[in-house]
Design a protein around this motif. Structure first.
Motif, PDB file in Angstrom:
ATOM      1  N   SER A  16     -36.187  34.087 -13.805  1.00  0.00           N
ATOM      2  CA  SER A  16     -35.791  32.751 -14.267  1.00  0.00           C
ATOM      3  C   SER A  16     -35.502  32.747 -15.758  1.00  0.00           C
ATOM      4  O   SER A  16     -34.421  33.118 -16.181  1.00  0.00           O
ATOM      5  CB  SER A  16     -36.844  31.694 -13.891  1.00  0.00           C
ATOM      6  N   CYS A  17     -36.480  32.367 -16.575  1.00  0.00           N
ATOM      7  CA  CYS A  17     -36.236  32.156 -18.006  1.00  0.00           C
ATOM      8  C   CYS A  17     -36.106  33.440 -18.812  1.00  0.00           C
ATOM      9  O   CYS A  17     -35.687  33.397 -19.978  1.00  0.00           O
ATOM     10  CB  CYS A  17     -37.345  31.287 -18.591  1.00  0.00           C
ATOM     11  N   LEU A 225     -41.292  28.591 -14.906  1.00  0.00           N
ATOM     12  CA  LEU A 225     -40.232  29.225 -14.116  1.00  0.00           C
ATOM     13  C   LEU A 225     -39.005  28.322 -14.047  1.00  0.00           C
ATOM     14  O   LEU A 225     -38.643  27.784 -12.994  1.00  0.00           O
ATOM     15  CB  LEU A 225     -40.744  29.553 -12.706  1.00  0.00           C
ATOM     16  N   ARG A 226     -38.359  28.188 -15.174  1.00  0.00           N
ATOM     17  CA  ARG A 226     -37.177  27.337 -15.273  1.00  0.00           C
ATOM     18  C   ARG A 226     -36.161  27.998 -16.192  1.00  0.00           C
ATOM     19  O   ARG A 226     -36.480  28.352 -17.323  1.00  0.00           O
ATOM     20  CB  ARG A 226     -37.563  25.958 -15.823  1.00  0.00           C
ATOM     21  N   ASP A 227     -34.961  28.173 -15.689  1.00  0.00           N
ATOM     22  CA  ASP A 227     -33.878  28.806 -16.444  1.00  0.00           C
ATOM     23  C   ASP A 227     -32.791  27.776 -16.699  1.00  0.00           C
ATOM     24  O   ASP A 227     -32.198  27.242 -15.766  1.00  0.00           O
ATOM     25  CB  ASP A 227     -33.320  29.988 -15.642  1.00  0.00           C
ATOM     26  N   GLU A 231     -29.018  30.241 -14.638  1.00  0.00           N
ATOM     27  CA  GLU A 231     -29.151  29.725 -13.278  1.00  0.00           C
ATOM     28  C   GLU A 231     -28.223  28.561 -12.935  1.00  0.00           C
ATOM     29  O   GLU A 231     -27.664  28.529 -11.825  1.00  0.00           O
ATOM     30  CB  GLU A 231     -30.601  29.324 -13.020  1.00  0.00           C
ATOM     31  N   ARG A 245     -35.182  25.583  -2.933  1.00  0.00           N
ATOM     32  CA  ARG A 245     -36.092  25.239  -4.024  1.00  0.00           C
ATOM     33  C   ARG A 245     -36.930  24.008  -3.672  1.00  0.00           C
ATOM     34  O   ARG A 245     -38.134  23.968  -3.941  1.00  0.00           O
ATOM     35  CB  ARG A 245     -35.298  25.001  -5.314  1.00  0.00           C
ATOM     36  N   GLY A 257     -36.315  31.496  -8.147  1.00  0.00           N
ATOM     37  CA  GLY A 257     -35.189  31.746  -9.041  1.00  0.00           C
ATOM     38  C   GLY A 257     -34.286  32.808  -8.453  1.00  0.00           C
ATOM     39  O   GLY A 257     -34.563  33.365  -7.381  1.00  0.00           O
TER      40      GLY A 257
END
Length: 312
Positions: A16-17, A225-227, A231, A245, A257
């Motif tokens: 992800s990030c 867990l964030r892009d 993404e 998700r 992700g």
């Protein structure tokens, strides 16, 4: 003649990030490479299985031989090797297929040469093979495939690798829908510039994810867990991504992700039971949109690449 066989695991890159700077290794799923010394002074790819005839046999185009040649050049050696590759990973899957081949080849050849390098020291040679495979020598697949666990690439110039702790119980579900997505296509949709706001959010998330790994704080891992960079563009190339998700959030998974450049999706879970539930949820989502999906459940592999046999 002595033959050595090594195994190298599949990997999840970016996480992800952690775009281009973070990856982790998977258990059991991966590639095998057998190496035997020869007297020709050349690297010869003798056979490849499991690739459907798609991979090149030429030594200057195959990731196994390119990685070994980089190591031999560094040593100043003209030793020849015969190479046999057994693909256990699908091509263009986002599971570090080319990296696993290079990593297994290096571990086997390194053993035949008397083990002059540690697994971490083999990473730059595997990066040379990645240039052949996908046009860029990134380390976020090859480093965890060789070293195991979570690996942070703090810097590339010079290469600075940091192996991170893996919290007890952490599991991964890999979901590979039956579609091929080229790395070049995934990179072509990326934005050329990002805003200061997105850079700040991404920096906070990668710092939070790494802190969560050190602290064993699953909720911090989940929040991180964030892009916001890769993404949003790449998810449009993977049918069912956002539907999945939503499903995995409801069952207690930490987050999901895109694995590498896709189309494989990873899900992190606090235990095996939730990882299995995530796999079943994925099967339901992809069935509705008419796509078959392969599901793999695994703990994070802390071992990395290793020797399978050492035969005379």
């Amino acid at each position: 003649m002595k033959k050595v066989t090594a195994f190298a695991p599949a990997t999840v890159a970016n996480v992800s990030c952690g775009f281009d700077i973070l990856g982790f290794a998977i258990d059991e799923l991966g590639d095998k490479v057998s190496i035997m010394s020869n007297d020709s002074g050349r690297l010869e790819v003798k056979s490849i299985s499991g690739d459907g005839g798609k991979l090149p046999m030429e030594a200057d185009k195959n990731t196994c031989s390119v990685a070994i040649q980089a190591m031999l050049s560094h040593l100043g050696s003209d030793q020849g090797f015969d190479i046999v590759l057994e693909k256990g990973l699908p091509l263009g899957s986002g599971m570090g297929s080319s990296a696993a081949s290079a990593a297994a080849a290096l571990v086997a050849a390194n053993e035949l040469l008397g083990a002059p390098y540690s697994k971490e020291e083999l990473v730059p040679f595997a990066m040379e093979a990645e240039k052949i495979a996908c046009g860029a020598g990134h380390a976020d697949n090859v480093a965890p495939s060789l070293m195991g666990g979570f690996v942070l690439i703090r810097d590339y110039y010079p290469l600075d690798l940091v192996k991170l702790p893996v919290p007890a119980g952490l599991h991964c579900t890999l979901l590979h829908p039956h579609l091929e997505l080229k790395t070049s296509d995934s990179r072509s949709v990326l934005r050329k510039e990002i805003s200061l706001k997105d850079s700040t959010v991404q920096s906070g998330n990668i710092a939070g994810l790494i802190s969560g790994l050190f602290l064993g704080d699953f909720q911090l891992i989940s929040r991180s867990l964030r892009d916001v960079i890769a993404e949003p563009s790449r998810a449009l190339l993977i049918p069912g991504f956002y539907e999945l998700r939503e499903e995995i959030r409801s069952i207690g998974a930490l987050g999901s992700g895109i694995s590498g450049s896709g189309p494989t999706i990873f899900v992190l879970a606090p235990d095996k039971e939730i990882a299995i539930m995530a796999g079943k949820a994925a099967e339901d989502v992809f069935e509705k949109i008419g796509l078959e999906v392969d599901v793999y459940i695994s703990e994070v592999n802390n071992k990395g690449a290793y020797l399978l046999e050492d035969q005379i």
